[in-house]
Design a protein around this motif. Structure first.
Motif, PDB file in Angstrom:
ATOM      1  N   LYS A   1       1.043  -1.282   0.094  1.00 53.01           N
ATOM      2  CA  LYS A   1       0.185   0.132   0.011  1.00 53.01           C
ATOM      3  C   LYS A   1       0.908   1.292  -0.051  1.00 53.01           C
ATOM      4  O   LYS A   1       0.638   2.209  -0.965  1.00 53.01           O
ATOM      5  CB  LYS A   1      -0.939   0.057   1.322  1.00 53.01           C
ATOM      6  CG  LYS A   1      -1.705   1.181   1.151  1.00 53.01           C
ATOM      7  CD  LYS A   1      -2.834   1.046   2.596  1.00 53.01           C
ATOM      8  CE  LYS A   1      -3.863   2.261   2.510  1.00 53.01           C
ATOM      9  NZ  LYS A   1      -4.866   2.200   3.667  1.00 53.01           N
TER      10      LYS A   1
ATOM     11  N   GLU B   1      -0.144   2.941  -3.504  1.00 52.71           N
ATOM     12  CA  GLU B   1      -1.548   3.361  -3.539  1.00 52.71           C
ATOM     13  C   GLU B   1      -1.685   4.383  -4.016  1.00 52.71           C
ATOM     14  O   GLU B   1      -3.015   4.821  -4.984  1.00 52.71           O
ATOM     15  CB  GLU B   1      -1.873   3.543  -1.986  1.00 52.71           C
ATOM     16  CG  GLU B   1      -3.065   4.053  -1.792  1.00 52.71           C
ATOM     17  CD  GLU B   1      -3.433   4.290  -0.253  1.00 52.71           C
ATOM     18  OE1 GLU B   1      -4.716   4.106   0.031  1.00 52.71           O
ATOM     19  OE2 GLU B   1      -2.602   4.816   0.295  1.00 52.71           O
TER      20      GLU B   1
ATOM     21  N   LEU C   1      -5.180  -2.410  -0.049  1.00 49.38           N
ATOM     22  CA  LEU C   1      -5.529  -0.741   0.005  1.00 49.38           C
ATOM     23  C   LEU C   1      -6.637  -0.507   1.335  1.00 49.38           C
ATOM     24  O   LEU C   1      -6.460   0.521   1.852  1.00 49.38           O
ATOM     25  CB  LEU C   1      -6.129  -0.289  -1.280  1.00 49.38           C
ATOM     26  CG  LEU C   1      -5.270  -0.463  -2.452  1.00 49.38           C
ATOM     27  CD1 LEU C   1      -5.894   0.245  -3.536  1.00 49.38           C
ATOM     28  CD2 LEU C   1      -3.810   0.083  -2.241  1.00 49.38           C
TER      29      LEU C   1
END
Length: 592
Positions: A316, A320, A342
Motif C-alpha cells: 500500500k 497506493e 489498500l
C-alpha cells in the motif's frame, strides 16, 4: 454451383481455417510457451585473454522477470497500464548486470502476475504461460514466465523475485529448481518493489550446477570447501499438510540422506510447535481460525498472518498513489489481493509487531539450523491446480501453500525447491532450508544431493505399480492372513516375511505396512517400523494403529516430541483410545 456445393466449400474453408489456427497456436506454444513479454538482447563482455579464466557463466542464456530495470526499456510490472505510465529505465538492475558481466546473455523479459501480487501465474493481459510439465495446470507465479522459460528449455536459467513464494511455487509446479536467497543477500536495486521486508531476487535452473554458478555470481561468493550437513531435520507436521504420499517426497529424502550423509544426521520435529515456543510475538496474530487448527500448524498460520499484514502495508505504501490516480485494469485473481491491501488500517499496531515476529522467527530458525543444518519441508501443500479454477478453490490453495512458504519468507532464510519427479501426472517438489546467510552451504548441498535424490525417485517410481489385478489382491490377502497367524504365534520374523510378500503383491494397502510395523516392533527393528508406519499413514491418513505404532517406534528411537505428536493425533482420531492417552501422558511426565 449448387447451394449444397457452396455449403460444402464454406464448411471446408472453415475447417481449414480452424486447422491452420490450431497449427499456429501449437507452433506458438512450442516456440515460447507464452513465457515472454518481449525479446531483448544484452550481450556479455569479451572473454579475458589467457591465462585468465573465462567468465563463470560463459555460453549460458537467461531471461528476466518483467520487473527488473533494463536501460532503455520501460519496466512493465506485469500490467500494461504500469508500462504506459512509466518512463524508460536509465540504468540496468545490478542483479542483471552481474549476470551479463559474468558471461551470460539475456534474451528476453518474462510474463509475470500483475504487480507480483499472486502465486498462480495467470495474467489477464499477456496470457498464462503454458506449464511444460503439466499443460492443463497453472504454472505458478508470480515469476511464471521465468519458470516456464527454463522448464521449456528456452533458456538455461532465469531471474525472478520471491516475496511470499513467487520463485518457489512456479519452480515446484514446473518441475525445475528454484532458489530464494537469504533476505538482503542479492541487491534489489532496480527492481520494482512489492514489499521490501520480504522481497528477494531468486533464480531458476534445470541443472544444480548452473543453479550454483548463478548463485555464486549473484552472491559474489569466494571459493570454499564444501561442508556436509550434520543435521537434516524433517518437519513432520508440514508433510502432514500435503496431499502427496510420503513415499514420493519425505521417504525419498530420508533414503537419500542415509546414503549420502548417514542415518545419524536425520532428525524429526514438529516445526510449528518449535516456532510457537520460540516466537512469542505470534500470539498477536493468532486468529480464531488459526487457533482451531490442530497442533503446531496454528503457529504457521499465525506466522503467515503476520507476513500478510506487513506485506499488505508495504504494498500500500509503495503503490497506493499510483493505483488511485491511474485506476488500472486488474485481472480477477489480482484485484482482490490489491483491494485487501489498500483497505488495511495503517495505524494497526500489529503492523509494527510483525517486524518483531520477523526478527524472532529469524533468530529461532538460525538457532535451530546453525551452520550445518538443513530443514526439509514440502514446497507447496498441493499439486498445481487446473487452469481456470474457481476463485474460492484458488484462495484455499493459496492459504495452504503460504502456510508453508511463510517459514523462509518471515525468517529471511534461504530456501531451494527441488523437483522429485511426478505424482498423478503432476510435478512433485520438496524444499531444503538453511539459516539466514547460509546460501553457499545450501547451494552446495543441493548440488551434492541432487543426483542421489533423483536416483531414489527412479527407484520409487519403478516400484510404484498400478492397482494389481484381482488375482494378486486375493493372493496378498492370503499372505496377510498367514502373517496374522504367525504374529499370533509370536513368530515375528515369519510374520515380517509374509507381510512383505503381501506388500509385493499389493503395495497400496496401508494395513499390510501397519501390520509389518507391529512385527518389526516385536523384533526391535524400530527404524523399519517407523518407515512402515509412515508409508501406511501416507496411504491412509486416518490409520490409528499406524500412528500408535509409529509413536512407539519413535519413542524407542528417542524422538520423544515426535512420538507425543503421533499419540496425540491418534487421540484426535479416536478420543477414547486408552493406549494413546496413557502413552502421551507418560511421555509428557517424563520429558515435559
Amino acid at each position: 454451383m449448387s447451394s449444397a456445393t457452396n455449403i460444402i466449400v464454406l464448411v471446408g474453408l472453415g475447417l481449414a481455417g480452424i486447422f491452420l489456427a490450431v497449427q499456429r497456436r501449437r507452433k506458438t506454444i512450442k516456440e515460447d510457451f507464452g513465457a515472454f513479454v518481449e525479446r531483448i538482447q544484452l550481450l556479455p563482455p569479451p572473454q579475458p585473454a589467457p591465462p585468465k579464466a573465462p567468465h563463470p557463466l560463459t555460453g549460458l542464456v537467461f531471461a528476466i522477470k518483467e520487473l527488473f530495470d533494463v536501460e532503455g526499456f520501460v519496466t512493465g510490472f506485469g500490467n500494461p497500464d504500469w508500462r504506459r505510465t512509466h518512463e524508460l529505465a536509465v540504468r540496468t538492475a545490478p542483479a542483471v548486470s552481474l549476470l551479463v558481466q559474468g558471461g551470460a546473455t539475456c534474451v528476453g523479459r518474462n510474463v509475470m502476475d500483475e504487480m507480483a501480487y499472486c502465486i498462480n501465474g495467470e495474467n489477464k493481459h499477456y496470457g498464462t504461460p503454458t506449464n511444460p510439465a503439466a499443460p492443463s495446470r497453472i504454472p505458478g507465479g508470480s515469476s511464471s514466465g521465468s519458470a516456464v522459460a527454463v522448464a521449456a528449455e528456452l533458456v538455461d536459467f532465469s531471474l525472478g523475485t520471491d516475496t511470499g513464494g513467487s520463485v518457489r511455487v512456479p519452480a515446484a509446479f514446473c518441475g525445475i529448481l528454484g532458489f530464494r536467497p537469504s533476505h538482503g543477500a542479492v541487491s534489489t536495486v532496480g527492481v520494482v518493489p512489492m514489499a521490501q521486508s520480504f522481497d528477494t531476487v531468486g533464480w531458476f535452473a534445470r541443472d544444480p550446477d548452473i543453479l550454483r554458478r548463478v548463485g555464486h555470481t549473484l552472491l559474489q561468493l569466494p571459493f570454499m570447501e564444501y561442508r556436509k550437513p550434520r543435521r537434516v531435520i524433517i518437519a513432520d507436521d508440514c508433510f502432514q499438510l500435503t496431499k502427496i504420499p510420503s513415499g514420493r517426497t519425505v521417504n525419498i529424502v530420508i533414503q537419500s540422506t542415509e546414503k549420502l550423509f548417514g542415518r545419524q544426521v536425520l532428525n524429526h520435529m514438529s516445526l510449528g510447535k518449535y516456532i510457537a515456543d520460540k516466537v512469542p510475538s505470534l500470539k498477536y496474530f493468532q486468529s480464531e481460525e488459526s487457533k482451531s487448527v490442530e497442533g503446531g500448524i496454528s503457529a504457521l498460520k499465525a506466522l503467515w498472518n503476520a507476513l500478510r499484514l506487513r506485506q499488505r502495508y508495504e504494498f500500500k505504501k509503495n503503490h497506493e498513489d499510483w493505483i488511485n490516480s491511474v485506476k488500472p485494469d486488474f485481472g480477477p485473481g489480482i484485484s482482490g489481493h490489491i483491494r485487501a491491501a489498500l483497505d488495511i488500517d495503517t495505524d494497526d499496531e500489529n503492523i509494527g509487531l510483525s517486524l518483531r515476529v520477523r526478527e524472532e522467527a529469524r533468530e529461532a530458525l538460525n538457532s535451530l539450523l546453525k551452520d550445518d543444518g538443513i530443514l526439509v519441508i514440502p514446497t507447496t501443500a498441493d499439486p498445481p491446480p487446473k487452469l481456470n479454477m474457481k476463485v474460492n478453490f484458488l484462495e484455499d490453495f493459496q492459504t495452504r501453500a503460504l502456510t508453508l512458504l511463510c517459514i523462509a519468507g518471515m525468517s529471511g532464510c534461504c530456501q531451494a525447491s527441488i523437483p522429485l519427479g511426478q505424482h498423478d501426472k503432476c510435478p512433485v517438489a520438496v524444499s531444503f532450508i538453511a539459516r539466514h546467510g547460509g546460501d553457499r552451504f545450501l547451494l552446495d548441498t543441493v548440488r551434492a544431493a541432487y543426483s542421489t535424490l533423483h536416483q531414489q525417485v527412479e527407484i520409487s517410481s519403478s516400484t510404484q505399480t498400478a492397482n494389481p489385478p484381482n488375482g494378486k489382491i486375493e493372493a496378498a490377502e492370503i499372505a496377510k492372513e498367514k502373517g496374522n497367524a504367525a504374529y499370533k504365534q509370536k513368530q515375528w520374523q515369519k510374520a515380517v516375511n509374509l507381510y512383505s510378500e503381501a506388500i509385493k503383491l499389493n503395495n497400496k494397502n496401508a494395513t499390510y505396512y501397519s501390520n509389518r510395523a507391529a512385527a518389526h516392533l516385536e523384533l526391535g527393528s524400530f527404524p523399519q517400523a517407523e518407515a512402515d508406519c509412515t508409508e501406511a499413514i501416507a496411504l491412509e491418513k486416518k490409520n490409528v494403529k499406524a500412528y500408535l505404532r509409529r509413536g512407539t517406534a519413535r519413542e524407542m528411537l528417542g524422538y520423544y516430541k515426535e512420538a507425543v505428536e503421533d499419540f496425540n493425533y491418534a487421540l484426535v482420531l479416536e478420543p477414547t483410545n486408552k493406549v494413546a492417552n496413557l502413552a502421551a501422558n507418560r511421555l509428557r511426565k517424563l520429558f515435559g
